[in-house]
Design an enzyme around this catalytic site. Sequence first.
Site, short mmCIF file in Angstrom:
data_model
loop_
_atom_site.label_atom_id
_atom_site.label_comp_id
_atom_site.label_asym_id
_atom_site.label_seq_id
_atom_site.Cartn_x
_atom_site.Cartn_y
_atom_site.Cartn_z
N CYS A 127 1.19 -1.33 -0.38
CA CYS A 127 -0.22 0.00 -0.09
C CYS A 127 0.71 1.21 0.18
O CYS A 127 0.19 3.08 -0.66
CB CYS A 127 -0.72 0.16 1.27
SG CYS A 127 -1.85 -1.52 0.82
N HIS A 185 -3.44 6.61 2.05
CA HIS A 185 -3.87 5.59 1.63
C HIS A 185 -5.23 5.77 2.01
O HIS A 185 -5.45 5.88 3.50
CB HIS A 185 -2.76 4.25 2.14
CG HIS A 185 -3.65 3.05 2.20
ND1 HIS A 185 -3.56 2.95 0.90
CD2 HIS A 185 -3.54 2.10 2.95
CE1 HIS A 185 -3.90 1.59 1.04
NE2 HIS A 185 -3.84 1.33 2.05
N ASN A 237 -10.74 -0.01 -0.28
CA ASN A 237 -8.70 -0.30 -0.31
C ASN A 237 -8.14 -1.00 -1.92
O ASN A 237 -8.00 -1.85 -1.58
CB ASN A 237 -7.95 -0.85 0.63
CG ASN A 237 -7.07 -1.00 1.71
OD1 ASN A 237 -6.49 -0.21 0.40
ND2 ASN A 237 -5.90 -1.28 2.46
N1 ACO Z 1 -18.28 -8.74 8.05
C1 ACO Z 1 -19.18 -8.98 10.40
N2 ACO Z 1 -18.45 -9.09 10.81
C2 ACO Z 1 -17.34 -9.54 11.09
C3 ACO Z 1 -16.86 -9.36 9.78
C4 ACO Z 1 -17.60 -8.39 8.46
N3 ACO Z 1 -17.43 -8.23 7.62
N4 ACO Z 1 -15.33 -9.26 9.95
C5 ACO Z 1 -14.74 -9.62 11.13
N5 ACO Z 1 -16.22 -10.10 11.42
C6 ACO Z 1 -16.22 -10.45 13.15
C7 ACO Z 1 -14.76 -11.18 13.50
O1 ACO Z 1 -15.78 -12.44 13.09
C8 ACO Z 1 -15.41 -11.00 14.73
O2 ACO Z 1 -16.22 -12.01 15.32
P1 ACO Z 1 -16.54 -12.41 16.61
O3 ACO Z 1 -16.64 -11.59 18.10
O4 ACO Z 1 -18.09 -13.88 16.54
O5 ACO Z 1 -14.78 -13.60 16.73
C9 ACO Z 1 -15.49 -9.37 14.86
O6 ACO Z 1 -16.18 -9.52 14.05
C10 ACO Z 1 -14.73 -8.49 15.50
O7 ACO Z 1 -13.72 -9.16 14.62
P2 ACO Z 1 -12.17 -8.43 14.68
O8 ACO Z 1 -11.34 -8.51 13.87
O9 ACO Z 1 -11.90 -8.17 16.35
O10 ACO Z 1 -13.48 -6.82 14.32
P3 ACO Z 1 -12.36 -5.16 13.98
O11 ACO Z 1 -13.32 -4.80 15.14
O12 ACO Z 1 -10.84 -5.18 14.83
O13 ACO Z 1 -12.77 -5.03 13.13
C11 ACO Z 1 -11.44 -4.20 10.91
C12 ACO Z 1 -12.33 -5.21 12.01
C13 ACO Z 1 -12.12 -3.45 10.04
C14 ACO Z 1 -10.70 -5.23 10.14
C15 ACO Z 1 -10.28 -3.73 12.08
O14 ACO Z 1 -9.45 -4.79 12.41
C16 ACO Z 1 -9.33 -2.95 11.13
O15 ACO Z 1 -10.16 -1.75 10.41
N6 ACO Z 1 -8.48 -3.09 10.04
C17 ACO Z 1 -7.53 -2.43 9.88
C18 ACO Z 1 -7.17 -3.70 8.74
C19 ACO Z 1 -6.87 -2.58 7.47
O16 ACO Z 1 -8.22 -1.73 6.84
N7 ACO Z 1 -6.56 -3.47 6.18
C20 ACO Z 1 -6.66 -3.14 5.22
C21 ACO Z 1 -5.04 -3.53 4.33
S1 ACO Z 1 -3.54 -2.67 4.82
C22 ACO Z 1 -3.92 -0.99 4.86
O17 ACO Z 1 -3.83 -1.11 3.72
C23 ACO Z 1 -2.72 -1.04 5.86
#
Ligand code: ACO
Length: 323
Positions: A111, A248, A278
């Site tokens: 990224c 980004h 993204n």
């Molecule tokens: N829909 C519904 N539920 C979901 C989804 C979805 N798409 N994805 C995950 N969940 C669930 C999980 O299974 C989990 O359920 P559980 O508690 O029963 O196990 C629950 O939601 C919480 O999961 P977490 O992963 O802890 O959720 P979090 O609040 O951390 O959000 C997210 C996840 C959005 C990915 C967050 O961690 C984030 O924004 N991280 C940054 C990652 C990112 O932007 N990556 C992009 C690539 S890297 C880059 O470009 C820099």
Amino acid sequence: MAVKIIGTGSALPKKVVSNEEMAGLVETSDQWIRERTGIGSRHISTGETVVSLAVEACEKALAHGDRKASEVQLILVATCTPEKGIPCAACQVQGLLGAAEAVAFDLNAACAGFLFALHTAHAYIEAGIYDNALVVGSEVLSKVVDWTDRGTCVLFGDGAGAVLLERSGQPGILGFVQHSDGTKGGVLQCDGRKLENPFVSLPVGNPFLSMDGREVFAFALRQVPACIWEALSQAKLSPEDVDLYVLHQANRRIIEGIAGRMNLEAARFPMNLERTGNMSSASIPVLLDELVREGRLQEGMTLVLSGFGAGLTYGACVLKWQR
Ligand code: ACO
């Protein structure tokens, strides 16, 4: 540092996939995706490639900059999702554009790839080696996304953006920094081909993107404000001196978190991720092109570009907008 962006262009696949459609593929909802990421829809390839999207974005950047492909001296394509291992995407783009005089190669910093490619092109121009460069970020992430993993497949989209850089009489790039932390590579990864030859056959890895979302989130909030401050201090500017922060487009909560940590209003951080998801290396140049075409960039504005992602890689650049 006398380099300016004289043209921008972007290209997105025709097919738009809404959150509701994603909910038909995996157990998720429009509400969950919007609340956690800010994403509402994304463009997904139904045939467009890293190369075809890059060519379209470059042709628009050349038309915008009023230059011919035959005048281009350097083409850098930042991508982590090339169709072919060999030849590189940039050489294919060069051939299709008819940029016969250009040197072309790819660069992969996930990224942060576009930003690192911009700095590379800038260094070549500053050194007097080339007078101009097409710098592209192009991704078809839908090839490497695991479409059964709701934790990742809702986040990404496909697309390409390009800028045409040229030597300038005025200072353009006022400061830039780049960092890598290879010790954290496991946070976001995707395996390539397995090693198999007459002498060995190693187990297959995971050919799809896997991610520790919380780690990525924490990394971005920790490192991005710090590297923006570093670039600003090189430029002898303060955060308030910057008109727009073109970051980004990973996720709205990350961008708002960075704005908060820098004590800046979110309005200085334009976003298009609601419509694009993204797009990794493509996200900064696509957003830049949209800002140009919406007439939101005026001569003399100060911009910060910042990219961050797998590697880990991250960096920032301060530039004075001039065309
Ligand atoms: N829909 C519904 N539920 C979901 C989804 C979805 N798409 N994805 C995950 N969940 C669930 C999980 O299974 C989990 O359920 P559980 O508690 O029963 O196990 C629950 O939601 C919480 O999961 P977490 O992963 O802890 O959720 P979090 O609040 O951390 O959000 C997210 C996840 C959005 C990915 C967050 O961690 C984030 O924004 N991280 C940054 C990652 C990112 O932007 N990556 C992009 C690539 S890297 C880059 O470009 C820099």
